[in-house]
Design a protein around this motif. Structure first.
Motif, PDB file in Angstrom:
ATOM      1  N   UNK A 191       0.693  -1.351   0.143  1.00 37.84           N
ATOM      2  CA  UNK A 191      -0.013   0.053   0.130  1.00 37.84           C
ATOM      3  C   UNK A 191       0.867   1.321  -0.078  1.00 37.84           C
ATOM      4  N   UNK A 192       1.944   1.240  -0.081  1.00 35.22           N
ATOM      5  CA  UNK A 192       3.101   2.325   0.165  1.00 35.22           C
ATOM      6  C   UNK A 192       3.133   2.981  -0.997  1.00 35.22           C
ATOM      7  N   UNK A 193       2.013   3.454  -1.640  1.00 39.55           N
ATOM      8  CA  UNK A 193       2.078   4.262  -2.959  1.00 39.55           C
ATOM      9  C   UNK A 193       1.258   5.250  -3.075  1.00 39.55           C
ATOM     10  N   UNK A 194       1.266   6.549  -3.458  1.00 34.92           N
ATOM     11  CA  UNK A 194       0.406   7.688  -3.505  1.00 34.92           C
ATOM     12  C   UNK A 194      -0.308   7.381  -4.896  1.00 34.92           C
ATOM     13  N   UNK A 195      -1.534   7.170  -4.693  1.00 32.41           N
ATOM     14  CA  UNK A 195      -2.306   7.001  -6.264  1.00 32.41           C
ATOM     15  C   UNK A 195      -2.998   8.385  -6.312  1.00 32.41           C
ATOM     16  N   UNK A 196      -3.198   8.765  -7.444  1.00 29.37           N
ATOM     17  CA  UNK A 196      -3.768  10.205  -7.763  1.00 29.37           C
ATOM     18  C   UNK A 196      -4.977   9.698  -8.065  1.00 29.37           C
ATOM     19  N   UNK A 197      -6.059  10.049  -6.899  1.00 30.18           N
ATOM     20  CA  UNK A 197      -7.507   9.647  -6.985  1.00 30.18           C
ATOM     21  C   UNK A 197      -8.299  10.402  -7.865  1.00 30.18           C
ATOM     22  N   UNK A 198      -8.081  11.619  -7.834  1.00 28.00           N
ATOM     23  CA  UNK A 198      -8.977  12.507  -8.512  1.00 28.00           C
ATOM     24  C   UNK A 198      -8.264  13.847  -8.903  1.00 28.00           C
TER      25      UNK A 198
END
Length: 224
Positions: A191-198
């Motif tokens: 889970x150590x990832x920054x996901x561009x959600x919006x």
């Protein structure tokens, strides 16, 4: 330090005999933007949230019902007093005065929601990088980062919403191996990832939301 002092003076002038210098309470533009920010948050509720640059607390008051605990911070003493008055009946909201980035607070447990709206373009590029480092150290796994900024030039300041969000995207639109766990916090490497959600590109403002998790809202609810 000169830039910080200038920004503090700038806000002192704005709040001089004016409890709502940006007309947060009356402008449709501001209400629409707040509603969009609240709508794109990927979780219904958050345990421990913080809003950087809370101003007179109008957005904090709307955010508070979705948070178990909320810290609202602003550098201007008049804004802080106004926010405290507005949020006086919300015992779970802590309104504090602090200049960003010099007095960025930390918490235990760390924050699972960080809101940064209409503030970073008042900072120098170096200070923005300090805020970015602080985010990486103080956003919990699975947490949300929301940033929203006006797109136009601001007289007297070098940064704009465009340059601020470019810097944020460079920092968070990639897997981050820089986050060090706080004492007692377990980091799940999956889970150590920054996901561009919006991402919303409005004519007047930019709105970006990142999750410190690879899971979208649909994934969180087992729809995909």
């Amino acid at each position: 330090m000169q830039a910080t002092n200038y920004a503090e003076t700038y806000f002192e002038v704005l709040y001089n005999d004016n409890s709502d210098p940006w007309q947060y309470q009356t402008r449709w533009y501001e209400k629409r933007k707040r509603d969009m920010c609240l709508a794109v948050l990927p979780k219904e509720h958050y345990n421990n949230a913080i809003e950087l640059g809370c101003g007179n607390g109008v957005f904090s008051a709307l955010l508070a019902p979705r948070c178990h605990a909320l810290v609202s911070i602003d550098g201007n003493s008049q804004a802080v007093q106004l926010a405290k008055q507005r949020l006086a009946e919300s015992a779970h909201v802590n309104v504090i005065q602090g200049v960003i980035p010099d007095e960025l607070p930390t918490a235990q447990p760390i924050f699972d929601l960080i809101i940064i709206s209409e503030i970073l373009y008042y900072l120098s590029p170096n200070d923005i990088d300090i805020v970015i480092t602080w985010i990486k150290q103080n956003l919990a796994v699975g947490g949300t980062l929301l940033c929203c900024h006006w797109r136009y030039d601001i007289d007297g300041f070098a940064m704009t919403g465009e340059t601020v969000h470019q810097r944020l995207c460079q920092a968070f639109n990639k897997v981050s191996n820089e986050v060090e766990p706080k004492q007692g916090q377990h980091i799940d490497t999956k889970n150590s990832v920054f996901t561009h959600q919006s991402k919303i590109i409005d004519s007047d403002f930019l709105l970006d939301v990142w999750q410190y998790s690879p899971e979208s809202v649909a994934m969180q609810e087992n729809l995909v």
